[in-house]
Design a protein around this motif. Structure first.
Motif, PDB file in Angstrom:
ATOM      1  N   LEU A 185       1.256  -1.480  -0.338  1.00  9.12           N
ATOM      2  CA  LEU A 185       0.077   0.061   0.024  1.00  9.12           C
ATOM      3  C   LEU A 185       0.618   1.397  -0.268  1.00  9.12           C
ATOM      4  O   LEU A 185       0.840   2.058  -0.446  1.00  9.12           O
ATOM      5  N   VAL A 186       1.811   1.362   0.650  1.00  6.86           N
ATOM      6  CA  VAL A 186       2.540   2.240   1.036  1.00  6.86           C
ATOM      7  C   VAL A 186       3.614   2.458  -0.469  1.00  6.86           C
ATOM      8  O   VAL A 186       3.722   3.692  -1.441  1.00  6.86           O
ATOM      9  N   ASP A 187       3.605   1.558  -1.378  1.00  8.19           N
ATOM     10  CA  ASP A 187       4.236   1.768  -2.600  1.00  8.19           C
ATOM     11  C   ASP A 187       3.332   2.385  -3.682  1.00  8.19           C
ATOM     12  O   ASP A 187       4.028   3.387  -4.547  1.00  8.19           O
ATOM     13  N   TYR A 188       2.047   1.547  -3.499  1.00  6.88           N
ATOM     14  CA  TYR A 188       1.049   1.766  -4.493  1.00  6.88           C
ATOM     15  C   TYR A 188       0.708   3.161  -4.432  1.00  6.88           C
ATOM     16  O   TYR A 188       0.597   4.214  -5.203  1.00  6.88           O
ATOM     17  N   PHE A 189       0.881   3.644  -3.072  1.00 10.19           N
ATOM     18  CA  PHE A 189       0.133   5.502  -2.855  1.00 10.19           C
ATOM     19  C   PHE A 189       1.564   5.953  -3.804  1.00 10.19           C
ATOM     20  O   PHE A 189       1.080   7.495  -3.664  1.00 10.19           O
ATOM     21  N   LEU A 190       2.724   5.921  -2.689  1.00 11.24           N
ATOM     22  CA  LEU A 190       3.783   6.803  -3.352  1.00 11.24           C
ATOM     23  C   LEU A 190       3.770   6.910  -5.400  1.00 11.24           C
ATOM     24  O   LEU A 190       4.194   7.992  -5.780  1.00 11.24           O
ATOM     25  N   SER A 191       3.763   5.336  -5.602  1.00  7.30           N
ATOM     26  CA  SER A 191       3.831   5.697  -6.851  1.00  7.30           C
ATOM     27  C   SER A 191       2.536   6.593  -7.905  1.00  7.30           C
ATOM     28  O   SER A 191       2.373   6.275  -9.115  1.00  7.30           O
ATOM     29  N   ARG A 192       1.573   6.734  -6.986  1.00  7.84           N
ATOM     30  CA  ARG A 192       0.555   7.876  -7.553  1.00  7.84           C
ATOM     31  C   ARG A 192       1.130   9.521  -7.586  1.00  7.84           C
ATOM     32  O   ARG A 192       0.170  10.244  -8.184  1.00  7.84           O
ATOM     33  N   GLU A 193       1.653   9.791  -6.685  1.00  4.78           N
ATOM     34  CA  GLU A 193       3.119  10.704  -6.647  1.00  4.78           C
ATOM     35  C   GLU A 193       3.938  11.262  -7.531  1.00  4.78           C
ATOM     36  O   GLU A 193       4.386  10.255  -8.368  1.00  4.78           O
ATOM     37  N   PRO A 194       3.776  12.342  -7.976  1.00  5.66           N
ATOM     38  CA  PRO A 194       4.613  12.838  -9.375  1.00  5.66           C
ATOM     39  C   PRO A 194       6.023  12.156  -8.747  1.00  5.66           C
ATOM     40  O   PRO A 194       7.111  11.771  -7.694  1.00  5.66           O
ATOM     41  N   ALA A 195       6.875  12.308 -10.116  1.00  2.00           N
ATOM     42  CA  ALA A 195       8.888  11.106  -9.518  1.00  2.00           C
ATOM     43  C   ALA A 195       9.837  11.899  -8.863  1.00  2.00           C
ATOM     44  O   ALA A 195      10.180  11.159  -7.963  1.00  2.00           O
ATOM     45  N   GLU A 196       9.656  13.191  -8.657  1.00  2.00           N
ATOM     46  CA  GLU A 196       9.558  13.999  -7.775  1.00  2.00           C
ATOM     47  C   GLU A 196       9.422  13.801  -6.356  1.00  2.00           C
ATOM     48  O   GLU A 196      10.959  14.608  -6.024  1.00  2.00           O
TER      49      GLU A 196
ATOM     50  N   PRO B 223       3.310  20.107 -10.558  1.00  2.00           N
ATOM     51  CA  PRO B 223       3.066  19.214 -10.068  1.00  2.00           C
ATOM     52  C   PRO B 223       4.132  18.692  -7.996  1.00  2.00           C
ATOM     53  O   PRO B 223       5.267  19.291  -7.760  1.00  2.00           O
ATOM     54  N   GLY B 224       3.060  18.435  -7.257  1.00  2.00           N
ATOM     55  CA  GLY B 224       3.393  18.386  -5.985  1.00  2.00           C
ATOM     56  C   GLY B 224       3.554  19.337  -5.684  1.00  2.00           C
ATOM     57  O   GLY B 224       4.207  19.381  -4.220  1.00  2.00           O
ATOM     58  N   SER B 225       3.223  20.691  -6.378  1.00  2.00           N
ATOM     59  CA  SER B 225       2.630  22.032  -5.378  1.00  2.00           C
ATOM     60  C   SER B 225       2.133  21.827  -4.207  1.00  2.00           C
ATOM     61  O   SER B 225       3.033  22.643  -2.577  1.00  2.00           O
ATOM     62  N   ILE B 226       0.856  21.608  -3.584  1.00  2.00           N
ATOM     63  CA  ILE B 226       0.542  22.055  -2.687  1.00  2.00           C
ATOM     64  C   ILE B 226       0.341  20.889  -1.704  1.00  2.00           C
ATOM     65  O   ILE B 226       0.558  21.451  -0.493  1.00  2.00           O
ATOM     66  N   LEU B 227       0.876  19.361  -1.256  1.00  2.00           N
ATOM     67  CA  LEU B 227       1.110  19.081  -0.730  1.00  2.00           C
ATOM     68  C   LEU B 227       2.556  19.049  -0.555  1.00  2.00           C
ATOM     69  O   LEU B 227       2.696  18.383   1.110  1.00  2.00           O
ATOM     70  N   TRP B 228       3.202  19.011  -1.442  1.00  2.00           N
ATOM     71  CA  TRP B 228       5.129  19.089  -0.745  1.00  2.00           C
ATOM     72  C   TRP B 228       5.617  20.106  -1.341  1.00  2.00           C
ATOM     73  O   TRP B 228       6.782  20.539  -0.222  1.00  2.00           O
ATOM     74  N   ARG B 229       5.721  20.878  -2.514  1.00  2.00           N
ATOM     75  CA  ARG B 229       6.988  21.848  -2.520  1.00  2.00           C
ATOM     76  C   ARG B 229       6.678  22.807  -2.943  1.00  2.00           C
ATOM     77  O   ARG B 229       7.007  24.141  -2.972  1.00  2.00           O
ATOM     78  N   GLY B 230       4.937  23.532  -2.448  1.00  2.00           N
ATOM     79  CA  GLY B 230       5.057  25.164  -2.692  1.00  2.00           C
ATOM     80  C   GLY B 230       4.503  25.454  -1.376  1.00  2.00           C
ATOM     81  O   GLY B 230       3.416  26.315  -1.781  1.00  2.00           O
ATOM     82  N   ARG B 231       4.226  25.204  -0.224  1.00  2.00           N
ATOM     83  CA  ARG B 231       3.942  26.148   0.766  1.00  2.00           C
ATOM     84  C   ARG B 231       3.947  27.409   0.673  1.00  2.00           C
ATOM     85  O   ARG B 231       3.126  27.850   0.902  1.00  2.00           O
ATOM     86  N   THR B 232       5.197  28.457   0.304  1.00  2.00           N
ATOM     87  CA  THR B 232       5.108  29.990   0.334  1.00  2.00           C
ATOM     88  C   THR B 232       3.944  30.451  -0.606  1.00  2.00           C
ATOM     89  O   THR B 232       3.519  31.416  -0.209  1.00  2.00           O
ATOM     90  N   ARG B 233       3.674  29.601  -1.814  1.00  2.00           N
ATOM     91  CA  ARG B 233       3.474  30.350  -2.541  1.00  2.00           C
ATOM     92  C   ARG B 233       1.629  29.770  -2.724  1.00  2.00           C
ATOM     93  O   ARG B 233       0.552  30.331  -2.692  1.00  2.00           O
TER      94      ARG B 233
END
Length: 290
Positions: free
Chosen positions: A177-188, A269-279
């Motif tokens: 399950l962990v691997d599957y949920f991660l696979s649905r996220e952008p590669a970076e 990709p990935g901005s809202i949950l992981w990479r774009g807190r300031t924006r």
């Protein structure tokens, strides 16, 4: 999106429930109980904004979305999350909408933000004539996952995903399950430790709590009267990012097209949950505080 403020924010007053008149303190503002209708509040005064998490989320995950917003920020745990019992098996968006309606009544909120399943729940409220939405002047839909239907391609992808999740759950395969949920996220994003920790926490909750009652929500339709969105006179923000299999951009575009006063923001990709807190903070404070 990890929570930088789990220990509280300077200037936040005691956690209170505004509309009940009891002003009862909450001992752990990330884990409120039934005595406060599963709601924690931060800040004080008007306006009051309700913040609601997505599936497998918690108040501590929602707090970054509330940072910097004027007035009182009221954050709710929905059933099956944060120690609140599940409302039963087979959730649909009416289930989520009912809980959000109660939270609006409890807090007296005039603005609201919903993430993923809560975005769908708010959409259901706004298009069903719920009386507690009458006071809403601003609504933000973050990572909406369902509107009034799915394209055949998207429907097939959702069905395949749900079948795989249910099979892994039935097998008790946490690593799968962990691997599957991660696979649905952008590669970076897949190698980021916060993302990996999020996936592990999500799996633990699915396996160890009754949150799994709602795993079928992914295939449910959020609204059955989409034309009623045209009657909402308030301001709407639709916020999403690209390359997210669980929150397709095409769904966000449907939200933006349905509401007359809607602003659509599509981030990388990935901005809202992981990479774009300031924006994200800038967009939300501009919308709610403007």
């Amino acid at each position: 999106m990890t929570d930088p403020s789990s220990s509280g924010t300077a200037g936040d007053g005691p956690a209170r429930i505004r509309a009940t008149g009891h002003n009862r303190p909450v001992s752990d503002r990330n884990r409120p109980g039934a005595d406060t209708d599963w709601i924690s509040t931060f800040g004080s005064g008007d306006p009051v904004t309700l913040f609601a998490h997505g599936f497998s989320g918690q108040i501590r995950d929602t707090r970054p979305f509330a940072a910097g917003i004027d007035g009182t920020r009221a954050l709710v745990h929905l059933g099956g999350h944060g120690g609140r019992p599940s409302p039963g098996t087979g959730w649909d968006y009416g289930t989520i909408a009912s809980q959000l309606s109660t939270a609006l009544a409890t807090t007296g909120a005039t603005r609201a933000l919903g993430v993923s399943m809560s975005a769908g729940g708010l959409a259901r409220l706004l298009t069903s004539g719920d009386t507690h939405t009458a006071a809403l002047t601003k609504v933000a839909f973050v990572l909406p996952a369902s509107w009034a239907g799915f394209s055949p391609t998207l429907s097939d992808a959702i069905d395949d995903s749900l079948t795989r999740i249910r099979r892994l759950l039935a097998d008790g395969d946490r690593d799968g399950l962990v691997d599957y949920f991660l696979s649905r996220e952008p590669a970076e994003v897949q190698t980021l430790e916060p993302a990996r920790a999020w996936a592990r926490q999500k799996v633990d909750a699915l396996v160890e709590t009754d949150m799994s009652d709602g795993v079928g929500l992914a295939v449910k339709i959020a609204v059955d009267q989409p034309e009623a969105a045209g009657d909402f006179a308030g301001d709407v923000l639709v916020l999403t990012h690209e390359d997210d299999a669980s929150h397709p951009v095409e769904v966000a575009r449907e939200y933006a097209a349905a509401f007359p006063r809607a602003q659509l923001e599509v981030l990388p990709p990935g901005s809202i949950l992981w990479r774009g807190r300031t924006r994200i903070r800038q967009i939300l404070t501009d919308f709610f505080n403007g």
